[in-house]
Scaffold this motif. Structure first.
Motif, mmCIF file in Angstrom:
data_model
loop_
_atom_site.group_PDB
_atom_site.id
_atom_site.type_symbol
_atom_site.label_atom_id
_atom_site.label_comp_id
_atom_site.label_asym_id
_atom_site.label_seq_id
_atom_site.Cartn_x
_atom_site.Cartn_y
_atom_site.Cartn_z
ATOM 1 N N THR A 22 -14.531 -12.131 0.350
ATOM 2 C CA THR A 22 -13.202 -11.670 -0.054
ATOM 3 C C THR A 22 -12.366 -12.829 -0.581
ATOM 4 O OG1 THR A 22 -13.212 -9.861 1.556
ATOM 5 C CG2 THR A 22 -11.064 -10.582 0.733
ATOM 6 N N LEU B 44 -8.245 4.086 1.235
ATOM 7 C CA LEU B 44 -9.209 3.601 2.220
ATOM 8 C C LEU B 44 -8.500 2.903 3.374
ATOM 9 C CD1 LEU B 44 -12.111 3.115 3.117
ATOM 10 C CD2 LEU B 44 -12.175 1.101 1.645
ATOM 11 N N GLU B 45 -7.475 2.107 3.066
ATOM 12 C CA GLU B 45 -6.726 1.409 4.110
ATOM 13 C C GLU B 45 -6.013 2.401 5.029
ATOM 14 O OE1 GLU B 45 -5.693 -2.418 5.727
ATOM 15 O OE2 GLU B 45 -7.130 -1.753 4.211
ATOM 16 N N PHE C 24 0.839 -1.184 0.000
ATOM 17 C CA PHE C 24 0.000 0.000 0.000
ATOM 18 C C PHE C 24 0.878 1.239 0.000
ATOM 19 C CE2 PHE C 24 -3.370 -2.774 1.803
ATOM 20 C CZ PHE C 24 -4.341 -2.489 0.870
ATOM 21 N N GLU D 68 -7.538 3.499 -4.926
ATOM 22 C CA GLU D 68 -8.735 3.702 -4.106
ATOM 23 C C GLU D 68 -8.672 2.860 -2.837
ATOM 24 O OE1 GLU D 68 -11.570 4.527 -8.039
ATOM 25 O OE2 GLU D 68 -11.669 2.620 -6.973
ATOM 26 N N ARG D 69 -8.270 1.606 -2.978
ATOM 27 C CA ARG D 69 -8.153 0.725 -1.815
ATOM 28 C C ARG D 69 -7.045 1.186 -0.876
ATOM 29 N NH1 ARG D 69 -8.618 -5.130 -4.937
ATOM 30 N NH2 ARG D 69 -10.887 -5.088 -5.278
ATOM 31 N N THR E 123 -7.997 1.014 -9.075
ATOM 32 C CA THR E 123 -8.564 0.196 -7.991
ATOM 33 C C THR E 123 -7.598 0.113 -6.823
ATOM 34 O OG1 THR E 123 -9.843 -1.123 -9.562
ATOM 35 C CG2 THR E 123 -9.460 -2.085 -7.397
ATOM 36 N N GLU E 124 -6.325 -0.106 -7.111
ATOM 37 C CA GLU E 124 -5.329 -0.197 -6.039
ATOM 38 C C GLU E 124 -5.194 1.129 -5.296
ATOM 39 O OE1 GLU E 124 -1.661 -1.586 -7.626
ATOM 40 O OE2 GLU E 124 -2.402 -3.618 -8.030
#
Length: 519
Positions: free
Chosen positions: A334, A418-419, A10, A414-415, A411-412
């Protein structure tokens, strides 16, 4: 496949919460602003609205056409209508903003849109594919304004079979903008909070579209479509960019109504072009690899979940339905998603395993996805002259690779943000000493403790074995559980109240403590 508890790479957080998004954008090399030539071109785009009165366009401005989006929607690129023919068949109209009219091939806006390929949606801002003059201006189907559209008309019989499909460049004038919540009050029959009179034209149209959508949805799942939809979580931020919580938006019939209409339109366009010999940028979703299914079966068995022969799509669909009420469902879904192949754009094959569609492509969101824009152009060319719709295979393959790559990066990103926000939320509780208790579920047991997941936040972390009991705690290999001498046991699926104990940004790890051990 990565272990379900292994943290992926991340991006680093910003120096402050307000700088998190900028840090993520820098990490993924996302663009900050549009080049000057793109902005100059966008400033002149309103001049292209003159085609509104063009006789070649189907004039639908007197028809009852409406949009339905989330309250927080930032653009409105799709609208719906419904009529019946002389035989009583239903004619569903899906009207999509005609972005291709404004974004001409090879223009500065087009080159930048291709480079970005997709809009990126963060919890505090959007990195758009197109300049604001288009996505929030002439291409946004706001009510009571003339807008250029590309319309798909699908005729369905009483059994929900599509018996006819037609396409036309059009001009529309949306009569209303509804939210999912407003539409759901009508569908649910909540007369007290509904803005509709159930006998009005608005209400009759929406209810009829929903009836058709549910019929299409049932047929799709009967054909083996996979129901992996989960409620959408919306991040709540304060003025400083700190996350204060998550609000779960239900995936109810109002959402399903829109989804089914869009799926039908996407399928209709893909089928029309593909079966006429026109290769397109399809949305490909292949069945999972057999070895991935074997591994999934083993992992689910470890969680006490048995599944049948899910190589059969219909059996798989039934299995997904059966685990909906399982307390481990967020974790199970998941794991199942990770076992699936990713949906990508492809130029040589077609078919969508998850949707149970033989023909499928993206057509309904040209404001935020470049593949949709390319499909608009191909369909427009096909309607004018079928021979003009064909694109060289090498060029299609190039588009497919590039747009798939940009989608994955979005997508990565956005995730990743969020993380970061979730970790900041936990860290802030520790710093402020305003620590909250959460209902958690044990999702894995190990010799050194158990991993728990907080469904409310979709956050997982470790409860160390030393915090479970003052007695010696043993790991039981046979059933993957923990038990303490003198009493006390912990199994996968057990519920536990926990609060945060430690947040490690570098390791991307959160440790929890059972609430009974609060000091």
């Amino acid at each position: 496949m990565k272990d379900m508890f292994e943290q992926p790479l991340f991006p680093p957080p910003g120096r402050t919460a307000r700088e998190d998004t900028a840090a993520v954008m820098k990490f993924y090399k996302l663009p900050k602003a549009f080049p000057r030539e793109v902005l100059d071109e966008a400033a002149r785009v309103k001049d292209l609205m003159r085609e509104t009165k063009d006789a070649k366009r189907l004039d639908l401005r007197k028809k009852f056409i409406f949009t339905c989006d989330p309250v927080t929607a930032r653009d409105y690129d799709d609208a719906l209508s419904l009529e019946t023919d002389r035989r009583g068949n239903r004619i569903l109209g899906v009207h999509i903003a005609d972005v291709s009219h404004y974004v001409r091939p090879g223009s500065a806006i087009d080159r930048e849109a291709y480079k970005r390929s997709t809009s990126v949606y963060f919890c505090d801002r959007v990195v758009p594919m197109l300049p604001e003059e288009l996505c929030n201006g002439v291409c946004s189907l706001v009510p009571n304004e003339d807008r250029l559209a590309f319309s798909v008309f699908m005729t369905f019989d009483r059994n929900g079979e599509m018996v006819k499909r037609e396409f036309a460049k059009s001009v529309i004038r949306s009569k209303a903008r509804f939210t999912y919540e407003q539409v759901m009050t009508l569908i649910s029959g909540d007369a007290r909070s509904s803005r509709f009179s159930r006998t009005s034209r608005e209400a009759r149209t929406i209810l009829a579209i929903n009836e058709l959508a549910q019929q299409l949805r049932t047929k799709r799942f009967d054909a083996g479509a996979l129901d992996l939809e989960v409620p959408e979580a919306e991040v709540i931020l304060d003025r400083n960019g700190e996350m204060t919580g998550l609000v779960t938006r239900p995936y109810d019939e109002s959402h399903q109504m829109i989804e089914e209409c869009m799926v039908a339109a996407n399928e209709a366009v893909a089928k029309e072009l593909w079966t006429r010999g026109v290769k397109i940028l399809s949305r490909l979703h292949e069945p999972p690899d057999p070895e991935k299914i074997l591994l999934l079966r083993s992992e689910l068995r470890g969680l006490g979940v048995k599944m049948g022969n899910i190589e059969n799509p219909k059996v798989f669909a039934q299995f997904l339905k059966s685990i909906k009420r399982n307390p481990l469902y967020p974790t199970l879904s998941t794991m199942i998603l990770r076992s699936m192949k990713k949906a990508v754009y492809d130029s040589s094959t077609i078919g969508h395993f998850g949707l149970a569609k033989k023909y499928y492509a993206h057509f309904t969101s040209p404001i935020r996805r470049y593949p949709d824009l390319t499909l608009h152009r191909q369909l427009a060319a096909y309607l004018e002259n079928p021979s003009k719709a064909k694109v060289p295979p090498k060029l299609l393959a190039k588009w497919a690779e590039h747009t798939s790559e940009r989608e994955e990066i979005a997508t990565e990103a956005e995730r990743g943000l969020l993380e970061i926000k979730k970790f900041r939320l936990m860290e802030d509780q520790l710093n402020s000493r305003q620590i909250l208790d959460y209902d958690a579920v044990i999702v894995k047991c190990t010799p050194f403790g158990c991993f728990v997941e907080i469904p409310e936040l979709a956050v997982s972390g470790l409860v160390h074995v030393s915090l479970l009991s003052r007695k010696f705690v043993k790991f039981n290999e046979s059933d993957q559980s923990l038990s303490a001498y003198g009493g006390g046991s912990w199994h996968i699926g057990d519920r536990m109240k926990v609060h945060v104990a430690k947040v490690d940004f570098k390791q991307r790890r959160i440790d929890f403590v059972p609430c009974a051990h609060r000091r």
